[in-house]
Design a protein around this motif. Structure first.
Motif, mmCIF file in Angstrom:
data_model
loop_
_atom_site.group_PDB
_atom_site.id
_atom_site.type_symbol
_atom_site.label_atom_id
_atom_site.label_comp_id
_atom_site.label_asym_id
_atom_site.label_seq_id
_atom_site.Cartn_x
_atom_site.Cartn_y
_atom_site.Cartn_z
ATOM 1 N N ARG A 210 0.840 -1.200 0.000
ATOM 2 C CA ARG A 210 0.000 0.000 0.000
ATOM 3 C C ARG A 210 0.873 1.247 0.000
ATOM 4 N N GLU A 211 0.318 2.341 -0.498
ATOM 5 C CA GLU A 211 0.982 3.638 -0.458
ATOM 6 C C GLU A 211 0.112 4.622 0.310
ATOM 7 N N LEU A 212 0.757 5.542 1.008
ATOM 8 C CA LEU A 212 0.031 6.548 1.775
ATOM 9 C C LEU A 212 -0.364 7.702 0.862
ATOM 10 N N ARG A 213 -1.639 8.045 0.898
ATOM 11 C CA ARG A 213 -2.127 9.206 0.156
ATOM 12 C C ARG A 213 -2.250 10.378 1.122
ATOM 13 N N THR A 214 -2.091 11.589 0.605
ATOM 14 C CA THR A 214 -2.147 12.774 1.466
ATOM 15 C C THR A 214 -3.470 12.865 2.204
ATOM 16 N N ASP A 215 -4.573 12.522 1.525
ATOM 17 C CA ASP A 215 -5.871 12.642 2.190
ATOM 18 C C ASP A 215 -6.095 11.565 3.240
ATOM 19 N N ASP A 216 -5.234 10.532 3.280
ATOM 20 C CA ASP A 216 -5.324 9.528 4.343
ATOM 21 C C ASP A 216 -5.002 10.126 5.702
ATOM 22 N N LEU A 217 -4.223 11.207 5.722
ATOM 23 C CA LEU A 217 -3.806 11.811 6.987
ATOM 24 C C LEU A 217 -4.936 12.570 7.666
ATOM 25 N N ASP A 218 -5.978 12.933 6.908
ATOM 26 C CA ASP A 218 -7.126 13.667 7.461
ATOM 27 C C ASP A 218 -6.685 14.946 8.172
ATOM 28 N N ILE A 219 -5.716 15.623 7.565
ATOM 29 C CA ILE A 219 -5.198 16.893 8.085
ATOM 30 C C ILE A 219 -5.184 17.874 6.916
ATOM 31 N N PRO A 220 -5.590 19.121 7.113
ATOM 32 C CA PRO A 220 -5.550 20.081 6.005
ATOM 33 C C PRO A 220 -4.180 20.092 5.324
ATOM 34 N N ALA A 221 -4.171 19.996 4.010
ATOM 35 C CA ALA A 221 -2.924 19.864 3.247
ATOM 36 C C ALA A 221 -1.956 20.999 3.523
ATOM 37 N N GLU A 222 -2.488 22.189 3.773
ATOM 38 C CA GLU A 222 -1.601 23.343 3.982
ATOM 39 C C GLU A 222 -0.824 23.256 5.296
ATOM 40 N N ARG A 223 -1.239 22.368 6.198
ATOM 41 C CA ARG A 223 -0.552 22.237 7.484
ATOM 42 C C ARG A 223 0.588 21.217 7.426
ATOM 43 N N VAL A 224 0.581 20.350 6.425
ATOM 44 C CA VAL A 224 1.524 19.237 6.384
ATOM 45 C C VAL A 224 2.545 19.457 5.275
ATOM 46 N N ARG A 225 3.803 19.187 5.607
ATOM 47 C CA ARG A 225 4.859 19.257 4.617
ATOM 48 C C ARG A 225 5.501 17.880 4.502
ATOM 49 N N THR A 226 5.594 17.392 3.271
ATOM 50 C CA THR A 226 6.290 16.133 3.036
ATOM 51 C C THR A 226 7.775 16.413 2.915
ATOM 52 N N LEU A 227 8.581 15.628 3.612
ATOM 53 C CA LEU A 227 10.028 15.833 3.606
ATOM 54 C C LEU A 227 10.571 15.673 2.195
ATOM 55 N N SER A 228 11.489 16.546 1.823
ATOM 56 C CA SER A 228 12.076 16.490 0.483
ATOM 57 C C SER A 228 13.594 16.468 0.587
#
Length: 230
Positions: A210-228
């Motif tokens: 399985r892969e994690l989708r951003t909407d799986d986190l149930d947190i507003p996208a603007e609050r979360v940053r994916t490490l780059s």
């Protein structure tokens, strides 16, 4: 941590304290394995020609000839991501840009497969703010990197422990805690497990697909940053 990474880390640990020895029990605690596993690893290193010897006595243990060993040049994927997390926590400090430049230089000399794996692993780390300084059990971190299912003993807010079989998808860090984001087979859905509530951990042979989708986190996208690592 897989065996190859542990063998490198064992040599580096012994080099760091050379000529003083480290006992098998101390090393077992450090790498979260049994003393028997450490003894097998040391034997494998000795057979490969690494100058490690055993010092007898109460304060004895294993020691390495530092003059005849060289540290590994390249980072592992997990080490590269650890550096990226540390840099992220610096925020807008005076050495942030220099640190990012140093990481890019190291990534440039990593084997392409290792660099690609580091970027894939970084994509499984999501941060709110600077992320916490709290530790993550090595077994849990290793399962996320290796994409292996886990059996957990997990305590809820009331301290009640249940056994969960989960498929690790990544990490979420807020300013206070790290959470293991995983597909929980008991709940048949994505759940976040606070790592300081995780007790017994068993790594299972089953691969995670399985892969994690951003909407799986149930947190507003603007609050979360994916490490780059770019």
């Amino acid at each position: 941590m897989n065996r190859t990474d542990r063998l490198y880390a064992l040599v580096e640990e012994l080099r760091a304290v050379s000529p003083r020895p480290r006992s098998a029990r101390w090393l077992a605690h450090r790498f979260e394995v049994s003393s028997r596993t450490i003894e097998r690893d040391i034997g494998a290193l000795q057979q490969a020609g690494v100058p490690i010897w055993a010092e007898p006595g109460r304060t004895g243990g294993y020691a390495v000839d530092r003059a005849h060993t060289l540290p590994p040049v390249n980072l592992t994927a997990a080490e590269a991501v650890a550096m990226a997390v540390a840099l992220h926590r610096l925020g807008a400090g005076p050495f942030t840009e220099a640190g990012a430049t140093a990481l890019r230089k190291l990534l440039a000399v990593m084997p392409s497969a290792d660099a690609a794996e580091a970027r894939r692993l970084a994509g499984r780390v999501h941060l709110i703010g600077g992320g916490p300084a709290a530790p993550v059990p090595a077994t849990v971190a290793g399962a996320v990197a290796a994409r292996r299912a886990l059996r957990l003993g997990y305590a809820d807010r009331a301290g009640v422990v249940t056994e969960r079989t989960v498929e690790p998808l990544g990490f979420l860090g807020n300013p206070t805690h790290w959470y293991l984001v995983a597909w929980c087979r008991l709940r048949d859905g994505v759940r976040a497990f606070r790592v300081d509530r995780i007790g017994a951990v068993t790594v299972l042979p089953e691969p995670v697909t399985r892969e994690l989708r951003t909407d799986d986190l149930d947190i507003p996208a603007e609050r979360v940053r994916t490490l780059s690592l770019a």
